[in-house]
Design an enzyme around this catalytic site. Structure first.
Site, PDB file in Angstrom:
ATOM      1  N   GLU A   9     -14.849  -6.920 -42.034  1.00 11.67           N
ATOM      2  CA  GLU A   9     -15.517  -6.778 -43.324  1.00 11.67           C
ATOM      3  C   GLU A   9     -15.633  -5.313 -43.718  1.00 11.67           C
ATOM      4  OE1 GLU A   9     -17.736  -7.583 -46.816  1.00 11.67           O
ATOM      5  OE2 GLU A   9     -16.342  -8.758 -45.599  1.00 11.67           O
ATOM      6  N   GLN A  68     -11.104 -16.646 -44.099  1.00 11.41           N
ATOM      7  CA  GLN A  68     -12.244 -16.892 -43.219  1.00 11.41           C
ATOM      8  C   GLN A  68     -13.486 -17.195 -44.062  1.00 11.41           C
ATOM      9  OE1 GLN A  68     -14.624 -13.841 -40.855  1.00 11.41           O
ATOM     10  NE2 GLN A  68     -13.526 -14.861 -39.180  1.00 11.41           N
ATOM     11  N   CYS A  98     -19.717 -12.810 -36.311  1.00 10.91           N
ATOM     12  CA  CYS A  98     -20.117 -11.551 -36.942  1.00 10.91           C
ATOM     13  C   CYS A  98     -21.511 -11.143 -36.484  1.00 10.91           C
ATOM     14  CB  CYS A  98     -20.083 -11.685 -38.460  1.00 10.91           C
ATOM     15  SG  CYS A  98     -20.596 -10.173 -39.320  1.00 10.91           S
ATOM     16  N   GLY A 201     -10.940  -8.302 -28.185  1.00 13.46           N
ATOM     17  CA  GLY A 201     -11.888  -7.320 -27.677  1.00 13.46           C
ATOM     18  C   GLY A 201     -11.278  -6.323 -26.719  1.00 13.46           C
ATOM     19  N   GLU A 202     -11.416  -5.024 -27.042  1.00 19.07           N
ATOM     20  CA  GLU A 202     -10.977  -3.911 -26.185  1.00 19.07           C
ATOM     21  C   GLU A 202      -9.471  -3.899 -25.932  1.00 19.07           C
ATOM     22  OE1 GLU A 202     -12.958  -1.257 -25.250  1.00 19.07           O
ATOM     23  OE2 GLU A 202     -14.317  -2.271 -26.644  1.00 19.07           O
ATOM     24  N   GLY A 224      -8.444  -5.590 -33.814  1.00 14.08           N
ATOM     25  CA  GLY A 224      -9.173  -5.160 -34.996  1.00 14.08           C
ATOM     26  C   GLY A 224      -9.238  -3.660 -35.107  1.00 14.08           C
TER      27      GLY A 224
END
Length: 315
Positions: A9, A68, A98, A201-202, A224
């Site tokens: 976002e 989404q 989120c 993630g990571e 991301g």
């Protein structure tokens, strides 16, 4: 191996999706969330979030885009999911991860992790509203403040009929702190389910992607923040290519300043160029100097001129 571009976002909007999919090999993009409360949203809302609808739900370079939805009421999630696919989206995604206080305060996003039944009801309603040949995915974290409910959450998603599950390997309370990433937990969820599980993630480079897949057993990852640190990250992750050279990054930024944002009041590029440079500084020393140069500028034309004035051949 599949690599998906995450929904972020206020960061990964349609213009950034256009730029990143042009220089990458993403298998799918997820839009920024569409907030669903208690009504069927106007068509223009979906087009504003995803102008790619005018191109068969694909970016200009051809990468598929999935919308989404963020909300907590099954009826309205279902009605808006149905509208989304009628407009041409290739499937829908439900945001259950989120961590934003604003989002959580209104009962959406990661708040749903507290009650897996809500996830089940929301995902089930969306699945029933969307034609069977189109995917319905769900994005979750391991839990709210612990991973105790991670299997209950995952089971809720599968039993609701979702096509696939994206798992961010931290709880809501752990935020984005690197030391808490738990790829092993993602793997435990993957072993439990019959639907595909995508790890998130990571993942910052080839090595971390390989490590994540080895530990989790997943053959698909979602990236991301790293996609902004290294603009060609999907190719780095998929093919072990070197990171994009700085002159090419500058060329990408120059193109960005030439793209027009629908509804822009003149401040869009001021915020977004500075924001992207703050990500790039983590990987490119040159970005720090450029950031210092533009951070004092406060209008889009000045930002554009500063970026366009860079002579790439001299870099």
């Amino acid at each position: 191996m599949r690599v998906l571009l995450a929904p972020m976002e206020g960061v990964l909007d349609s213009l950034v999706r256009e730029l990143l999919t042009e220089v990458n090999d993403y298998d799918l993009c997820i839009t920024e969330f569409v907030r669903v409360v208690d009504q069927l949203l106007p068509v223009k809302v979906f087009h504003r979030i995803c102008p790619e609808l005018q191109n068969a739900s694909r970016t200009p370079s051809g990468t598929l885009v999935r919308v989404q939805l963020l909300g907590q009421f099954p009826q309205w999630l279902a009605e808006n999911a149905a509208r989304a696919v009628e407009l041409g989206f290739w499937g829908v995604d439900l945001n259950c991860g989120c961590p934003s206080k604003t989002v959580n305060g209104s009962g959406g996003g990661a708040t749903l992790l507290k009650d897996p039944e809500l996830i089940y009801q929301g995902a089930k309603a969306m699945r029933e509203a969307v034609p069977a040949h189109l995917p319905v995915s769900v994005k979750v974290r391991l839990g709210w403040d612990s991973g105790e409910k991670k299997f209950e959450i995952a089971d809720a998603v599968q039993q609701a009929g979702a096509t696939e599950l994206v798992v961010h390997g931290r709880t809501k309370e752990q935020g984005y702190r690197a030391e808490h990433i738990d790829w092993q937990a993602i793997g435990e969820i993957r072993q439990r389910l019959n639907i595909p599980v995508i790890a998130n993630g990571e993942i910052w480079d080839w090595q971390s992607a390989q490590q994540c897949m080895a530990i989790s057993g997943c053959d698909a990852v979602m990236i991301g923040r790293g996609a902004l640190n290294i603009p060609n990250l999907s190719r780095v992750v998929k093919y072990n290519e070197p990171r994009m050279p700085w002159p090419e990054v500058v060329a990408l930024l120059q193109k960005y300043t030439r793209l027009e944002k629908q509804g822009d009041t003149g401040l869009y590029h001021v915020a977004r160029i500075k924001q992207w440079l703050s990500y790039l500084r983590k990987e490119y020393d040159e970005a720090t100097e450029l950031f210092q140069h533009v951070r004092v500028l406060n209008n889009s034309p000045d930002i554009a001129r500063a970026i366009q004035a860079i002579d790439i051949e001299k870099l």
